[in-house]
Write an enzyme that holds these catalytic residues in place. Sequence first.
Site, PDB file in Angstrom:
ATOM      1  N   SER A 329       0.802  -1.227   0.000  1.00  0.00           N
ATOM      2  CA  SER A 329       0.000   0.000   0.000  1.00  0.00           C
ATOM      3  C   SER A 329       0.831   1.273   0.000  1.00  0.00           C
ATOM      4  CB  SER A 329      -0.922   0.000   1.222  1.00  0.00           C
ATOM      5  OG  SER A 329      -1.873  -1.037   1.120  1.00  0.00           O
ATOM      6  N   HIS A 374     -14.516  -0.318   5.650  1.00  0.00           N
ATOM      7  CA  HIS A 374     -14.361   1.042   6.160  1.00  0.00           C
ATOM      8  C   HIS A 374     -15.650   1.845   6.085  1.00  0.00           C
ATOM      9  CE1 HIS A 374     -10.191  -0.183   5.261  1.00  0.00           C
ATOM     10  NE2 HIS A 374      -9.851   0.648   6.233  1.00  0.00           N
TER      11      HIS A 374
END
Length: 630
Positions: A329, A374
């Site tokens: 990431s 999320h």
Amino acid sequence: MPQDLHLKDHHSELRLFRNRMLVALVGVAVLLGVLVARFYNLQVVNYDDYRTQSDENRIQVRPVPPTRGLIYDRNGTLLADNRPSYNLSIVHERVQDMDATLELIGRLIQLDDADVQKFRQRMQRRRPFEPIPLRFRLSEEEIARISVNEFRLPGVSVEAELVRYYPLEKLFAHSVGYVGRINERELGRFTEEDVRRYRGTQSIGKVGLERSYEDRLLGEVGYENVETNARGRVLRVLERHDPKPGQSLTLNLDARLQKVATETLGDNRGSVVAIDVKTGGVLAFVSKPSFDPNLFVTGISFQDYRALSDSLDVPLFNRALQGQYPAGSTLKPMMALGGLADGVVDAEYTVNDPGYYVLPNDDRRYRDWKRWGHGKNVDLIQAITESCDVYFYDMAARWNIDQMHDVATRFGLGAKTGIDLPVERPGLFPSREWKRGARGLPWFPGDSLNAVLGQGFVLATPLQLAVMTATIANRGTHYRPQVVKAVGGREQPPEILHHVEARPEHWDLVFKGMEQVVYNIRGTGKAVGKGLDFKVAGKTGTAQVVGIAQGERYDSEALKERHRDHALFVAFAPLDDPQIAVSVLVENGEHSSEVAQPVAREVFRDWMSRPLEETADAGNTDSNGEGTRG
């Protein structure tokens, strides 16, 4: 008086005597003429030839090796020095029985089979009357034994030589590198000019800066005419032409910062690279575990080399330059900027994240790292802050892979950075063309989802991640990373490879997201900002080592230590005026907050606490040049 008595004929006797005298004189004259002619031939006609032969027996031309250039860090700390060493050498032409001489030497000092074998190899490529080294780094006791038995060892001598020494040992082994003895393979590549340049020199740069700057560090050989006796001992120096010493190097590397990064990394395997955002100068270059380069200078023993080469931790492997890892990431800020520039997303674009993403007409679920997701309306800043995979999956599904590849290339991924160190690896950022050529397969949408997260085919070196982060930090100026700051006192200017064009508001969004990674309560990089009086922007990353089956969860306890995820972290500081960019990779470290972020924090803390004059290249000084950073 008898009648038959004849009187002597004095005239006849005198005539005979004169004839004999004449013959004798002619003979003497002829012999004298021959002698004079011979003297004339020796002393006049062939004078130069015979004088040369005589001088060759009495006078020898010896090469005088140059002093190798020194290497310093940016503050003048000596990283590569030259120290005297006493070596045992033999002039082959002065030795009647080489085997007997070697046997005698072996009784006086320690001499193993490897020493003798290497000596015989050197003897094959020597010049006439050139001393051939047999043993290096003699002790005082060994020197004394040879000196006492000098009369028994014609052609054998103890000679002083400057050899390389690395006072900080392991700290700079993978950047400064080391020199070693010239081997047969290297000698086979020598041109005639190389043979001349290396006369009297036994060593050559093998890795690191010692190799890439070999021509500058070497210098130019000199020579001297010496008078010797019949046993080959030097009586006096008749003429000397001094060698030209090699040029010294001053590096961008900082010894104190290197030590801080190395010590904070601890016993973990991994790498730390720090780059000056405003010049591309490499401030720290760490690969662990490391090794002592002094072992290689005069020839490493078999036992020492086997210990290094057989180690599972591979200390000889330069992780910062050659380690190709999934970037994870850490690529998300770069991908976000590319997506904004290409119009794939904007500041208002949001996604819903249930914990997975599904491509149209595909049942496979691409998981988010957060199992429950999320939530709803995840925007770009939240996606960077909390490292929301689903947001970037959605972006990649609507983005052309070749456009994605172009963005990655502009930030220095998928190609060598051009750093002034040898044997760099290029990493990989895939494209349609690459996959068809390398795998013989078309590009699939799922490949794009893996690539946007730095997984799948994507590979990057820690150096490339540092360059990428520095390019983000200075808002698009892509510098060639440089380890060497000055050669022979002459500074090397920064080299800009290209500029990454993006709108100011796009840079602002990415900066905001990277800031929130560190300072938002839900940010994945909270550990790095603790205790600092300046702001840091960063991005965490996790690189999978082994694949996880669909529907299964990552279970650290079920995996061997070397199969666990790598922990990554990239960051720059200070946020308002970036000066330094850092990439940290810890092999099988799993949790960035525990092993990678603390390293970056200590690197930032040390660098920003320096007096301004120590970091002049990394930022502007005030009018009086006083004060501290941060």
